[in-house]
Write a protein that holds these residues in place. Structure first.
Motif, PDB file in Angstrom:
ATOM      1  N   ASN A   1      31.349  72.683  22.874  1.00 43.52           N
ATOM      2  CA  ASN A   1      32.069  72.759  21.597  1.00 43.52           C
ATOM      3  C   ASN A   1      32.223  71.389  20.929  1.00 43.52           C
ATOM      4  N   THR A   2      31.129  70.614  20.904  1.00 43.85           N
ATOM      5  CA  THR A   2      31.179  69.303  20.244  1.00 43.85           C
ATOM      6  C   THR A   2      29.951  69.140  19.344  1.00 43.85           C
ATOM      7  N   SER A   3      30.065  68.227  18.368  1.00 44.86           N
ATOM      8  CA  SER A   3      28.903  67.995  17.492  1.00 44.86           C
ATOM      9  C   SER A   3      27.812  67.244  18.246  1.00 44.86           C
ATOM     10  N   SER A   4      28.203  66.465  19.265  1.00 47.05           N
ATOM     11  CA  SER A   4      27.172  65.754  20.037  1.00 47.05           C
ATOM     12  C   SER A   4      26.351  66.739  20.877  1.00 47.05           C
ATOM     13  N   ALA A   5      26.990  67.800  21.356  1.00 45.86           N
ATOM     14  CA  ALA A   5      26.236  68.809  22.124  1.00 45.86           C
ATOM     15  C   ALA A   5      25.224  69.516  21.227  1.00 45.86           C
ATOM     16  N   LEU A   6      25.581  69.690  19.963  1.00 49.01           N
ATOM     17  CA  LEU A   6      24.624  70.301  19.014  1.00 49.01           C
ATOM     18  C   LEU A   6      23.326  69.526  19.025  1.00 49.01           C
ATOM     19  N   HIS A   7      23.481  68.215  18.913  1.00 52.15           N
ATOM     20  CA  HIS A   7      22.308  67.341  18.883  1.00 52.15           C
ATOM     21  C   HIS A   7      21.576  67.379  20.233  1.00 52.15           C
ATOM     22  N   ASP A   8      22.341  67.265  21.324  1.00 48.59           N
ATOM     23  CA  ASP A   8      21.720  67.233  22.666  1.00 48.59           C
ATOM     24  C   ASP A   8      20.921  68.509  22.946  1.00 48.59           C
ATOM     25  N   ILE A   9      21.401  69.628  22.443  1.00 41.38           N
ATOM     26  CA  ILE A   9      20.747  70.902  22.778  1.00 41.38           C
ATOM     27  C   ILE A   9      19.682  71.287  21.754  1.00 41.38           C
ATOM     28  N   TYR A  10      20.067  71.296  20.489  1.00 42.12           N
ATOM     29  CA  TYR A  10      19.174  71.925  19.497  1.00 42.12           C
ATOM     30  C   TYR A  10      18.131  70.965  18.921  1.00 42.12           C
ATOM     31  N   GLN A  11      18.332  69.661  19.160  1.00 44.39           N
ATOM     32  CA  GLN A  11      17.308  68.732  18.684  1.00 44.39           C
ATOM     33  C   GLN A  11      16.590  68.090  19.855  1.00 44.39           C
ATOM     34  N   ASN A  12      16.421  68.875  20.893  1.00 49.57           N
ATOM     35  CA  ASN A  12      15.842  68.367  22.127  1.00 49.57           C
ATOM     36  C   ASN A  12      14.489  69.048  22.350  1.00 49.57           C
ATOM     37  N   GLU A  13      13.447  68.252  22.395  1.00 51.25           N
ATOM     38  CA  GLU A  13      12.080  68.787  22.514  1.00 51.25           C
ATOM     39  C   GLU A  13      11.840  69.543  23.811  1.00 51.25           C
ATOM     40  N   ARG A  14      12.681  69.275  24.808  1.00 51.31           N
ATOM     41  CA  ARG A  14      12.459  69.907  26.119  1.00 51.31           C
ATOM     42  C   ARG A  14      13.249  71.196  26.283  1.00 51.31           C
ATOM     43  N   ILE A  15      13.876  71.602  25.190  1.00 51.51           N
ATOM     44  CA  ILE A  15      14.675  72.828  25.255  1.00 51.51           C
ATOM     45  C   ILE A  15      14.092  73.858  24.290  1.00 51.51           C
ATOM     46  N   THR A  16      14.057  75.109  24.738  1.00 52.91           N
ATOM     47  CA  THR A  16      13.561  76.179  23.863  1.00 52.91           C
ATOM     48  C   THR A  16      14.578  77.322  23.842  1.00 52.91           C
ATOM     49  N   LYS A  17      14.260  78.371  23.076  1.00 54.41           N
ATOM     50  CA  LYS A  17      15.157  79.530  23.088  1.00 54.41           C
ATOM     51  C   LYS A  17      15.196  80.105  24.500  1.00 54.41           C
ATOM     52  N   SER A  18      16.308  80.698  24.870  1.00 58.75           N
ATOM     53  CA  SER A  18      16.438  81.222  26.228  1.00 58.75           C
ATOM     54  C   SER A  18      15.727  82.575  26.336  1.00 58.75           C
ATOM     55  N   ARG A  19      15.519  82.988  27.567  1.00 59.98           N
ATOM     56  CA  ARG A  19      14.858  84.283  27.797  1.00 59.98           C
ATOM     57  C   ARG A  19      15.680  85.447  27.257  1.00 59.98           C
ATOM     58  N   ALA A  20      16.943  85.190  26.932  1.00 60.47           N
ATOM     59  CA  ALA A  20      17.782  86.263  26.366  1.00 60.47           C
ATOM     60  C   ALA A  20      17.157  86.829  25.091  1.00 60.47           C
ATOM     61  N   TYR A  21      16.405  86.016  24.352  1.00 59.70           N
ATOM     62  CA  TYR A  21      15.797  86.476  23.096  1.00 59.70           C
ATOM     63  C   TYR A  21      14.724  87.541  23.321  1.00 59.70           C
ATOM     64  N   LEU A  22      14.214  87.620  24.560  1.00 59.21           N
ATOM     65  CA  LEU A  22      13.128  88.572  24.817  1.00 59.21           C
ATOM     66  C   LEU A  22      13.589  90.020  24.693  1.00 59.21           C
ATOM     67  N   VAL A  23      14.901  90.250  24.678  1.00 59.99           N
ATOM     68  CA  VAL A  23      15.362  91.637  24.497  1.00 59.99           C
ATOM     69  C   VAL A  23      14.961  92.176  23.130  1.00 59.99           C
ATOM     70  N   THR A  24      14.617  91.280  22.202  1.00 56.37           N
ATOM     71  CA  THR A  24      14.230  91.754  20.861  1.00 56.37           C
ATOM     72  C   THR A  24      12.720  92.013  20.760  1.00 56.37           C
ATOM     73  N   GLN A  25      12.005  91.843  21.878  1.00 53.56           N
ATOM     74  CA  GLN A  25      10.557  92.110  21.863  1.00 53.56           C
ATOM     75  C   GLN A  25      10.294  93.599  21.687  1.00 53.56           C
ATOM     76  N   ARG A  26       9.262  93.933  20.900  1.00 56.73           N
ATOM     77  CA  ARG A  26       8.929  95.348  20.716  1.00 56.73           C
ATOM     78  C   ARG A  26       7.993  95.847  21.800  1.00 56.73           C
ATOM     79  N   ALA A  27       7.177  94.956  22.335  1.00 56.55           N
ATOM     80  CA  ALA A  27       6.264  95.309  23.433  1.00 56.55           C
ATOM     81  C   ALA A  27       6.106  94.048  24.287  1.00 56.55           C
ATOM     82  N   PRO A  28       5.718  94.219  25.570  1.00 55.53           N
ATOM     83  CA  PRO A  28       5.713  93.073  26.480  1.00 55.53           C
ATOM     84  C   PRO A  28       4.936  91.850  25.977  1.00 55.53           C
ATOM     85  N   ASP A  29       3.782  92.070  25.300  1.00 55.81           N
ATOM     86  CA  ASP A  29       3.019  90.896  24.880  1.00 55.81           C
ATOM     87  C   ASP A  29       3.126  90.587  23.393  1.00 55.81           C
ATOM     88  N   SER A  30       4.096  91.196  22.749  1.00 58.17           N
ATOM     89  CA  SER A  30       4.219  90.984  21.310  1.00 58.17           C
ATOM     90  C   SER A  30       5.357  89.992  21.028  1.00 58.17           C
TER      91      SER A  30
END
Ligand code: HEM
Length: 443
Positions: A43-72
């Protein structure tokens, strides 16, 4: 509880109160909390930068629930950087400033229908409150439908389309029009293609289309509804904003994108304050460390606010909680657009994050500000408005505001966090400033 099971987060998510619970947990336990055995929220503005502007971080696997098919994979749920970058690069020219400007004439057409509709209502049912959530939903879908497909949905005028899915018709119509049709998003579909399978391809288009339609309309209608709610309850802000709009523009037709509109500082501050208090995407945008091919790189830990994050942990900042963090936004539950204009606004701006940041941040930000500014300015140029009784006979208060004790702040526009926010009201009564009459096209 959260240490032992994901049930903790799931329970509050099901109640659409997870944003409220997250804020309460931060207030009780500090700027980093556990929300599941494998989930940390900061809950800090510095964490925003550390997480969302970090090249080594991507969206989490939680987003895969929105997939329509396994390879799509769509723009929204592709975790793989290469697929995502390719899609984003191809969509870039469609949602950039030039394209947005070119689309402005179509926006005006839909906004004018909206104004005519309100004028008609003023004339025919002058004392009946209007449910703004409903009106803004039709308006923003009409605008986005035309942007995505070049196909007029006319939800504002035509009730038939409101209740059944016409996505397939839109897709077929757009594909049949070919690559030279006037607006070009779906001309891009072939290049956006990830799969060679034709059925899969249609699914890909369908999922991109559904995502874009909702990304650019649900968010906008939440923001507009919230802003009109706050204006209807904060007389000083309402007066200041109407004075700005009515002094800057001599006619409704002169309200167009460009310097005059972007010089309306108080308008921009009001939009930002509504986005802060009731963010359309209110929750935690979960991220995790990329699985690297290079083991040495993988071994190097990600650090957020000085905490070493174990590989595989879901991390994120909750937008609603950060937007109500008193360190950045004193008196956080008060609608105060001035906080973005006063000296010291830098502190607030650093923690203001409705569109997210970095490689996965919103692509439609410019378009959003243009559309929001045009709608608000035009409505305030034509109308005065006041609060009306809602469907339950109360003074525009949310039907569920008392739900489980979570929604007791009646001067807060309540959002129901389900990734994008559900909302209802405000119920407002409009009065035409100049005694104009609608064209009677809709009632
Ligand atoms: C007030 C209005 C809006 C808000 C608050 C908003 C907010 C956001 C947020 C928070 C994200 C990141 C989601 C995530 O990380 O899971 C996002 C992504 C996105 N938004 Fe918006 N948005 C708005 C309007 C729009 C509009 C009008 C468009 C279309 C023209 C649009 C297109 C997109 C796209 C394409 C992405 C995905 C970007 C990517 O994954 O690379 N948004 N938006």
């Amino acid at each position: 509880m959260a240490k032992l099971s994901d049930f903790y987060g799931a329970f509050h998510a099901a109640n659409t109160t997870l944003h409220l619970k997250t804020l309460q947990d931060h207030q009780n336990f500090g700027s980093v909390i556990r929300q599941g055995p494998n989930k940390l929220v900061f809950n800090t503005s510095s964490a925003l930068h550390d997480i969302y502007q970090n090249e080594r971080i991507t969206k989490s696997r939680a987003y895969l629930v929105t997939q329509r098919a396994p390879d799509s994979y769509g723009l929204f749920n592709s975790l793989d950087k290469t697929i995502h970058q390719r899609k984003r690069k191809l969509l870039g020219p469609i949602v950039n400033d030039r394209s947005t400007q070119a689309f402005e004439t179509s926006m005006h057409r839909h906004i004018d229908v909206f104004i005519q509709d309100l004028l008609s209502l003023c004339q025919k049912k002058p004392t009946t409150p209007v449910n703004m959530s409903e009106k803004f939903t039709y308006l923003t879908i009409d605008i986005m439908g035309e942007f995505v497909f070049g196909y007029p949905l006319n939800l504002q005028k035509n009730e038939t389309y409101r209740y059944r899915s016409i996505l397939r018709k839109m897709i077929q119509s757009r594909l049949a029009a070919g690559p030279n049709a006037k607006h070009n998003l779906f001309f891009m579909t072939d290049t956006l293609r990830v799969s060679d399978d034709d059925e899969m391809f249609i699914e890909e288009i369908r999922s991109e289309a559904t995502f874009l339609l909702s990304a650019g309309s649900d968010t906008m209608s939440t923001c507009l509804s919230a802003l009109f709610f706050y204006l209807s309850r904060n007389a000083d802000c309402y007066q200041k904003l109407t004075a700005e709009i009515r002094s800057k523009f001599s006619s409704s037709d002169s309200i167009i994108g460009g310097r005059h509109l972007s010089d309306c500082n108080y308008l921009k501050a009001c939009i930002d304050e509504a986005l802060r208090m009731s963010p359309p995407i209110a929750g935690t945008l979960w991220r995790e460390q990329i699985t690297e091919r290079n083991r040495e790189v993988e071994a190097a830990p990600v650090v957020v606010d000085g905490h070493i994050i174990p590989h595989g942990t879901y991390i994120g900042v909750n937008t609603y909680a950060l937007h109500h963090n008193e360190t950045y936004f004193p008196d956080a539950f008060t609608f105060k657009p001035e906080r973005f204009l006063e000296k010291g606004a830098e502190q607030a701006k650093k923690a203001f994050n409705p569109f997210s940041l970095g490689a996965r941040g919103c692509m439609g930000r410019q378009m959003a500000y243009l559309e929001l500014s045009l709608v608000v300015a035009k409505v305030l140029w034509h109308f005065d408005f006041t609060r009306g009784l809602d469907e339950t006979g109360r003074l525009g208060e949310s039907t569920y505001w008392k739900l489980r004790g979570w929604r007791e702040r009646i001067d807060e526009y309540q959002i129901y966090d389900i990734f994008g926010a559900k909302h209802q009201g405000p119920w407002l009564i409009f009065k035409s400033r100049r005694g104009e009459e609608g064209d009677g096209a809709s009632t």
